[in-house]
Design a protein around this motif. Structure first.
Motif, mmCIF file in Angstrom:
data_model
loop_
_atom_site.group_PDB
_atom_site.id
_atom_site.type_symbol
_atom_site.label_atom_id
_atom_site.label_comp_id
_atom_site.label_asym_id
_atom_site.label_seq_id
_atom_site.Cartn_x
_atom_site.Cartn_y
_atom_site.Cartn_z
ATOM 1 N N ALA A 169 -2.793 -5.388 -1.335
ATOM 2 C CA ALA A 169 -2.145 -6.632 -1.754
ATOM 3 C C ALA A 169 -1.872 -6.630 -3.252
ATOM 4 C CB ALA A 169 -3.013 -7.825 -1.371
ATOM 5 N N SER A 170 -2.830 -6.164 -4.030
ATOM 6 C CA SER A 170 -2.650 -6.122 -5.487
ATOM 7 C C SER A 170 -1.576 -5.119 -5.881
ATOM 8 C CB SER A 170 -3.977 -5.778 -6.163
ATOM 9 O OG SER A 170 -4.976 -6.730 -5.850
ATOM 10 N N THR A 171 -1.547 -3.968 -5.192
ATOM 11 C CA THR A 171 -0.548 -2.945 -5.499
ATOM 12 C C THR A 171 0.860 -3.439 -5.183
ATOM 13 O OG1 THR A 171 -2.156 -1.194 -5.037
ATOM 14 C CG2 THR A 171 0.160 -0.571 -5.039
ATOM 15 N N LEU A 172 1.018 -4.136 -4.065
ATOM 16 C CA LEU A 172 2.329 -4.673 -3.714
ATOM 17 C C LEU A 172 2.842 -5.633 -4.787
ATOM 18 C CD1 LEU A 172 1.902 -5.362 0.120
ATOM 19 C CD2 LEU A 172 3.288 -3.584 -0.957
ATOM 20 N N GLY A 173 1.920 -6.392 -5.403
ATOM 21 C CA GLY A 173 2.334 -7.324 -6.439
ATOM 22 C C GLY A 173 2.700 -6.635 -7.736
ATOM 23 N N VAL A 174 2.040 -5.498 -8.029
ATOM 24 C CA VAL A 174 2.269 -4.822 -9.310
ATOM 25 C C VAL A 174 3.461 -3.882 -9.256
ATOM 26 C CG1 VAL A 174 1.254 -3.223 -10.982
ATOM 27 C CG2 VAL A 174 -0.151 -5.023 -9.974
ATOM 28 N N THR A 176 6.333 -4.041 -8.109
ATOM 29 C CA THR A 176 7.662 -4.630 -8.322
ATOM 30 C C THR A 176 7.829 -5.190 -9.733
ATOM 31 O OG1 THR A 176 6.870 -6.755 -7.420
ATOM 32 C CG2 THR A 176 7.910 -5.221 -5.882
ATOM 33 N N GLU A 177 6.810 -5.058 -10.574
ATOM 34 C CA GLU A 177 6.899 -5.570 -11.935
ATOM 35 C C GLU A 177 7.920 -4.765 -12.739
ATOM 36 O OE1 GLU A 177 5.509 -8.172 -13.316
ATOM 37 O OE2 GLU A 177 4.343 -8.754 -11.559
ATOM 38 N N ASN A 201 -3.968 -2.620 -13.577
ATOM 39 C CA ASN A 201 -3.547 -3.985 -13.277
ATOM 40 C C ASN A 201 -4.136 -4.535 -11.987
ATOM 41 O OD1 ASN A 201 -1.366 -5.059 -15.287
ATOM 42 N ND2 ASN A 201 -0.883 -2.895 -14.999
ATOM 43 N N ILE A 202 -4.735 -3.677 -11.165
ATOM 44 C CA ILE A 202 -5.394 -4.177 -9.956
ATOM 45 C C ILE A 202 -6.914 -4.138 -10.100
ATOM 46 C CG2 ILE A 202 -3.455 -3.369 -8.557
ATOM 47 C CD1 ILE A 202 -5.287 -1.156 -7.489
ATOM 48 N N ASP A 282 -8.613 -13.369 -12.755
ATOM 49 C CA ASP A 282 -7.412 -13.800 -12.054
ATOM 50 C C ASP A 282 -6.588 -14.662 -13.008
ATOM 51 O OD1 ASP A 282 -5.461 -15.019 -10.507
ATOM 52 O OD2 ASP A 282 -6.755 -15.227 -8.771
ATOM 53 N N LYS A 284 -4.183 -16.790 -12.638
ATOM 54 C CA LYS A 284 -4.016 -18.185 -12.220
ATOM 55 C C LYS A 284 -5.304 -18.970 -12.421
ATOM 56 C CE LYS A 284 -0.421 -17.208 -8.786
ATOM 57 N NZ LYS A 284 -0.054 -17.277 -7.347
#
Length: 296
Positions: A169-174, A176-177, A201-202, A282, A284
């Motif tokens: 999940a963390s890799t999918l978010g990073v 695309t940065e 970043n993860i 985190d 957020k």
């Protein structure tokens, strides 16, 4: 009225400074430091041998001679609790380390590559998630037989899919940065992108998950030992000590209370420390914490 200059220092607070301002997190960290010291020095600081039998002193209540009392064989409960904490921490650390290494590798590979590889790896993870944690651990121990090594492998297998999910999940978010896309456009190799951009970043979510997994690993080891499938006698285990105390609860409450209290405090400290880490690692959660501080 709050000026920009007044608010700026709060915004620039480091994660460690925010962590240090949380008294609950500091208290849990202090407990974990004490547990770490015990795990390293338990054998040296134990006042008695863990298997020193003294039948005339059996079932003695806590006193100056035996701070945690004695068990049905006259063995010192304090000494056994200290060494049991050492064994539990060793099993938890090794098993979670194995789970993290394998799970992060699987999760990062699935999230970074995507496509059919992601589908295949995640379906395997989903199958493992379909089994309750304790049931899967029991199945592994039943196949391989009881013992410390088997307990480590069982706990590692149980928590590997959790790390895989978090890492994916963390890799999918990073991935695309913009900085990753720019690096790809410049022809940078995948190994460099993973090492330089993805893994740093993860790291935050993985650190939090490690803390929480250590808490559940302690519980899992205690549960397996309680069922007679973990650490084998005469080596002490917190779960086994609670099991052995069942026939003496009314006359020797200390045999169950002190091992149970040790499990409770260690698990609670890991959970609270993990929550504190999540608040500052985190983005957020960290923004929310900083906003609450500025309001106060």
């Amino acid at each position: 009225m709050t000026t920009t200059d007044d608010a700026a220092p709060d915004t620039r607070d480091s994660a460690w400074l925010l962590l240090a301002r949380n008294p609950v997190t500091l208290l849990s960290a202090l407990v974990l430091i004490v547990v770490a010291v015990i795990a390293v020095t338990a054998t040296a600081i134990a006042p008695f041998g863990i298997n020193d039998v003294a039948v005339p002193s059996a079932l003695r209540a806590p006193s100056g001679a035996h701070w945690f009392g004695t068990d049905e064989l006259g063995r010192d409960v304090l000494s056994r609790v200290l060494v049991a904490i050492q064994a539990s921490m060793r099993i938890a650390l090794v098993s979670v380390a194995l789970a993290a290494i394998v799970g992060v590798a699987v999760g990062v590979l699935a999230g970074f590559r995507g496509g059919w590889l992601d589908t295949v790896l995640m379906r395997v993870v989903d199958v493992m998630f379909a089994f309750p944690v304790l049931l899967l651990a029991l199945a592994v121990v039943a196949i391989l037989g009881p013992g410390v090594t088997t307990t480590i492998l069982a706990i590692a297998i149980v928590y590997t899919p959790i790390f895989a999910r978090v890492a994916r999940a963390s890799t999918l978010g990073v991935r695309t940065e913009p900085f990753v896309q720019v690096s790809r456009a410049m022809g940078t190799g995948d190994a460099y992108i993973l090492r330089r951009h993805i893994l740093p970043n993860i790291a935050g979510p993985l650190i939090v998950q490690t803390s929480l997994s250590l808490a559940f690993a302690i519980l899992s080891e205690a549960a397996l030992s309680f069922l007679g499938l973990g650490i084998q006698p005469p080596e002490p285990s917190l779960g086994r000590m609670i099991f052995d105390s069942q026939g003496f609860v009314t006359m020797a409450w200390w045999m169950a209370v002190f091992p149970g209290a040790a499990i409770f405090l260690i698990v609670l400290a890991f959970n609270l420390f993990g929550d504190g880490l999540r608040d500052v690692l985190d983005p957020k959660q960290r923004t929310s914490v900083e906003a609450r501080r500025r309001e106060r």
